[in-house]
Design an enzyme around this catalytic site. Sequence first.
Site, mmCIF file in Angstrom:
data_model
loop_
_atom_site.group_PDB
_atom_site.id
_atom_site.type_symbol
_atom_site.label_atom_id
_atom_site.label_comp_id
_atom_site.label_asym_id
_atom_site.label_seq_id
_atom_site.Cartn_x
_atom_site.Cartn_y
_atom_site.Cartn_z
ATOM 1 N N TRP A 200 0.994 -1.036 0.167
ATOM 2 C CA TRP A 200 0.015 -0.058 0.008
ATOM 3 C C TRP A 200 0.809 1.150 0.012
ATOM 4 C CZ3 TRP A 200 -2.009 2.659 4.903
ATOM 5 C CH2 TRP A 200 -2.937 3.498 4.611
ATOM 6 N N ASP B 104 -0.046 -5.330 9.618
ATOM 7 C CA ASP B 104 -1.129 -4.311 9.162
ATOM 8 C C ASP B 104 -2.367 -4.968 8.998
ATOM 9 O OD1 ASP B 104 -2.718 -2.271 8.596
ATOM 10 O OD2 ASP B 104 -1.373 -1.738 6.893
ATOM 11 N N LYS C 182 -12.903 0.025 7.401
ATOM 12 C CA LYS C 182 -13.489 -0.817 6.321
ATOM 13 C C LYS C 182 -14.415 -1.711 7.039
ATOM 14 C CE LYS C 182 -9.924 1.257 4.272
ATOM 15 N NZ LYS C 182 -9.667 1.771 3.120
HETATM 16 C C1 LIG Z 1 -3.176 -1.708 3.915
HETATM 17 C C2 LIG Z 1 -3.847 -0.695 4.618
HETATM 18 N N1 LIG Z 1 -3.399 -0.282 5.836
HETATM 19 C C3 LIG Z 1 -3.884 0.843 6.616
HETATM 20 C C4 LIG Z 1 -4.823 1.552 6.210
HETATM 21 C C5 LIG Z 1 -5.393 2.594 6.887
HETATM 22 O O1 LIG Z 1 -6.499 2.764 7.133
HETATM 23 P P1 LIG Z 1 -7.367 4.096 8.015
HETATM 24 O O2 LIG Z 1 -8.056 4.783 6.904
HETATM 25 O O3 LIG Z 1 -8.013 3.465 8.928
HETATM 26 O O4 LIG Z 1 -6.092 4.872 8.427
HETATM 27 C C6 LIG Z 1 -5.502 1.108 4.771
HETATM 28 C C7 LIG Z 1 -6.453 2.181 4.244
HETATM 29 O O5 LIG Z 1 -6.712 2.183 2.891
HETATM 30 C C8 LIG Z 1 -4.708 0.176 4.003
HETATM 31 O O6 LIG Z 1 -5.496 -0.264 2.772
#
Ligand SMILES: Cc1ncc(COP(=O)(O)O)c(C=O)c1O
Length: 400
Positions: free
Chosen positions: A134, A215, A250
């Site tokens: 990501w 994560d 999500k």
């Molecule tokens: C792999 C991954 N980690 C962490 C996050 C972070 O999410 P948040 O919106 O809760 O900060 C995302 C959000 O798209 C993600 O895809």
Amino acid sequence: MFDVLKALPADPILNLVVECKADDNPNKVDLGAGVYKDESGNTPIMAAVQAAQTQLQQEETTKTYVSPAGLVGFNQGMINLLLGDSHPAIKDQRVMGVQAPGGCGALNIAGHLIKRCNQDKQVPATVWISTPTWANHIPLLSSCGLQLGEYPYYDGETHGINFDAMMEGLQEIKAGDVVLLHGCCHNPSGADLTQEQWRTVAALLNEKGAMPFVDVAYQGLGDGLEQDAWGMRYLAEHCPEMIIASSCSKNFGLYRERVGEVVVIAKNTTAANISHGQLLSIARGIYSMPPNHGAAVVDIILHNPALTQQWHTELTTMRERIASLRVSLVSQLQAAGAGSRFDYIQHEKGMFSFLGINPEQVLALKQQHSIYMVNSSRISVAGLSDRNMGYVVESLMKVV
Ligand SMILES: Cc1ncc(COP(=O)(O)O)c(C=O)c1O
């Protein structure tokens, strides 16, 4: 003062949302943003969340500060959700958690904790991230002053994990290093490790003396809440130390409320308590206290059996919808003459998959058909619907 600043390019993923909003083509399709959407293209507020919000509004008596650790009930509920109620590490009192502003907040304060652990080391830890990963992992972790390394993960040719290359790449890690793994629903590829592969990774990390950092932003959107936690729980059981950064954006649909949790599993209770104190001081130095509303909602849901059940049911609906969109996309592409080229998409997990097309084709889809996706051809599957599927398939076949 500000004259010295250089203009930065817009964030490639966030900018897609802006571009798509500004597009007046009635057939436009947003496959960029990593948010769940229903058949009508809405990102709904879950009914369990609505009910918990109502309860919160009736019962809330103050808006005074919480604390840098956040809500006790939320932290405990999240640890149980991530690790399972009876995980050995919980029984051994080696686990502690701190509420964070979203998964990003959790990743960032975890990054600062790793930095603090390496302050006095001559050779500080490298944090290893998957290729690809990501995009935001890189700024979130390097802004903590951490050195990043990359290990091979997804192979665009075979549309799967190149596990041999991953293991070979991880041979480079040294004792004290940290390996960032996606707990489930790998973003951007949708390709997850098998149980056998999780076991092999755990053994390698232990052999090298390296720590897993998981994560988990999509628990419940792959195969199920328990199934998606398998790898993370296995690591928590077999590795002496570990960090988890999780997000409720999500799976609770609480994107804008900024709800996440950072969990540390230490070698013993003393080390867990010290890590807790360090995390609180990190949080205090960045944002002081996390936002309360979303975490209070999750706390209510996780401690009310009827609401927990309702949330499970809604999450199952979301998960099954994404899985059926994957199947439908593949079968419509086959029917349109694509052969088996895209078959892998139906076996991948969670919100994302690569279409495996080149940047020119991605651009053509945007400019000629108003179909928006990340340059790497990562699509957010939940942006598809029965309404737009035919149009997406037809347009894709035109550009490939
Ligand atoms: C792999 C991954 N980690 C962490 C996050 C972070 O999410 P948040 O919106 O809760 O900060 C995302 C959000 O798209 C993600 O895809």
